[in-house]
Design a protein around this motif. Structure first.
Motif, short mmCIF file in Angstrom:
data_model
loop_
_atom_site.label_atom_id
_atom_site.label_comp_id
_atom_site.label_asym_id
_atom_site.label_seq_id
_atom_site.Cartn_x
_atom_site.Cartn_y
_atom_site.Cartn_z
N ALA A 198 74.52 25.85 29.01
CA ALA A 198 74.45 24.49 28.31
C ALA A 198 75.59 23.99 28.01
N VAL A 199 76.41 25.01 27.11
CA VAL A 199 77.62 24.52 26.64
C VAL A 199 78.74 24.14 28.03
N ALA A 200 78.63 24.95 29.08
CA ALA A 200 79.43 24.73 30.10
C ALA A 200 79.05 23.53 30.71
N MET A 201 77.65 23.10 30.85
CA MET A 201 77.28 21.89 31.46
C MET A 201 77.98 20.75 30.60
N ALA A 202 77.79 20.85 29.27
CA ALA A 202 78.33 19.72 28.44
C ALA A 202 79.93 19.63 28.53
N ALA A 203 80.62 20.74 28.75
CA ALA A 203 81.88 20.73 29.00
C ALA A 203 82.29 19.78 30.46
N GLN A 204 81.64 20.44 31.44
CA GLN A 204 81.74 19.75 32.62
C GLN A 204 81.46 18.27 32.64
N ILE A 205 80.55 17.62 31.67
CA ILE A 205 80.08 16.33 31.59
C ILE A 205 81.29 15.54 30.98
N GLY A 206 81.82 16.52 29.97
CA GLY A 206 82.98 15.71 29.24
C GLY A 206 84.25 15.65 30.37
N ASP A 207 84.33 16.40 31.13
CA ASP A 207 85.30 16.44 32.14
C ASP A 207 85.02 15.41 33.09
N VAL A 208 84.10 15.22 33.49
CA VAL A 208 83.66 14.11 34.49
C VAL A 208 83.70 12.75 33.78
N ALA A 209 83.23 12.81 32.62
CA ALA A 209 83.49 11.57 31.71
C ALA A 209 84.95 11.16 31.71
N GLU A 210 85.85 12.10 31.42
CA GLU A 210 87.02 11.92 31.26
C GLU A 210 87.82 11.41 32.70
N SER A 211 87.27 11.96 33.82
CA SER A 211 87.71 11.48 34.91
C SER A 211 87.09 10.00 35.25
N ALA A 212 86.06 9.47 34.84
CA ALA A 212 85.49 8.40 34.83
C ALA A 212 86.48 7.24 33.98
N VAL A 213 87.03 7.59 33.08
CA VAL A 213 87.80 6.72 32.23
C VAL A 213 89.25 6.56 32.92
N LYS A 214 89.86 7.77 33.42
CA LYS A 214 91.00 7.80 34.28
C LYS A 214 90.82 6.73 35.70
N ARG A 215 89.62 7.06 36.27
CA ARG A 215 89.46 6.01 37.54
C ARG A 215 89.22 4.75 37.07
N ARG A 216 88.63 4.17 35.94
CA ARG A 216 88.82 2.87 35.64
C ARG A 216 89.95 2.39 35.12
#
Length: 261
Positions: A198-216
């Motif tokens: 679950a921690v790994a999943m949360a870390a991956q969500i953080g990674d994807v969320a930051e990617s979304a910020v950069k994309r925007r």
């Protein structure tokens, strides 16, 4: 296999090793060195965030205010510290001219994550802070390596075109290995394995969320502070998600897992 897919690996490993050693030393000593690490990293990430979202906004000022808020938050009892986690958000909203909601959400999460890491190290010690870091690192390394080796379907190509399902699942497997290792080392129950996933999943969500910020924001990296990695936000986006997840779930699961009466 194209050589160009691996041409940044050496630089990435070298810089990552330096960052890991500095982080490990601060985790080992705890106290002021670790508190300083959380404050500096949080301040730099807010600086990177502001520069991405609104280049005309006072990034240094907002980063300094966020770092100062975290310093005081780590000194005060948690209940008194909570307003300080939110206060820099309101100041930033008044200074940015665009993308205010994104700033508000991520600045609050960055400061909250810094506070969560400090609490984890102070309350549970070196071993469990190391466990969290190793889960995030394993998730990232396994995902990076096996994602490139196996390839295949993308997880969310519009937001993060380099992330594959193979790499994502490999990151979970890395978390299982770390969880199993920490269970053997500390003697805690097997519950630590699903918690690690679950921690790994949360870390991956953080990674994807930051990617979304950069994309925007239309940028490739949050900054160029770390060659081969981009900025601190690029390097610690996974830890951001993992730390907030732990802060929210620790009272629920009874930490270390299996100790809830």
């Amino acid at each position: 296999m194209s050589k160009s897919r691996w041409n940044d690996l050496g630089e990435r490993i070298g810089v990552g090793a330096v960052v890991a050693l500095v982080g490990l030393a601060c985790v080992w000593f705890g106290g002021f060195p670790f508190a300083a690490l959380t404050v500096v990293a949080s301040g730099v990430m807010v600086w990177e965030l502001v520069r991405m979202l609104d280049p005309k906004a006072p990034a240094v000022l907002l980063a300094g205010l966020s770092a100062a808020a975290l310093i005081v938050a780590e000194i005060l009892p948690v209940t008194y510290a909570l307003p300080l986690v939110i206060a820099p958000v309101f100041i930033g909203i008044s200074q940015l001219t665009q993308r205010r909601l994104t700033f508000a959400v991520f600045t609050g999460l960055i400061i909250l994550a810094g506070l969560g890491l400090y609490i984890l190290r102070a309350d549970f010690g070196f071993v469990w802070m190391l466990w969290l870091a190793l889960v995030v690192i394993a998730s990232d390394v396994f995902g990076y390596a096996f994602g490139r080796i196996i390839g295949g379907p993308k997880l969310w190509p519009r937001i993060s075109p380099n992330k594959t399902w193979a790499g994502t699942v490999a990151g979970w497997i890395g978390a299982v290995i770390v969880g199993g290792g920490i269970a053997w080392w500390t003697g805690v129950g097997p519950e630590i394995v699903p918690v690690s996933i679950a921690v790994a999943m949360a870390a991956q969500i953080g990674d994807v969320a930051e990617s979304a910020v950069k994309r925007r924001a239309g940028v490739k990296d949050s900054s160029s502070l770390l060659p081969g990695h981009g900025g601190l936000f690029d390097r610690f986006d996974g830890m951001l998600g993992a730390s907030v997840f732990m802060l929210l779930t620790t009272p629920i699961i009874g930490f270390p897992p299996g100790t809830l009466a």
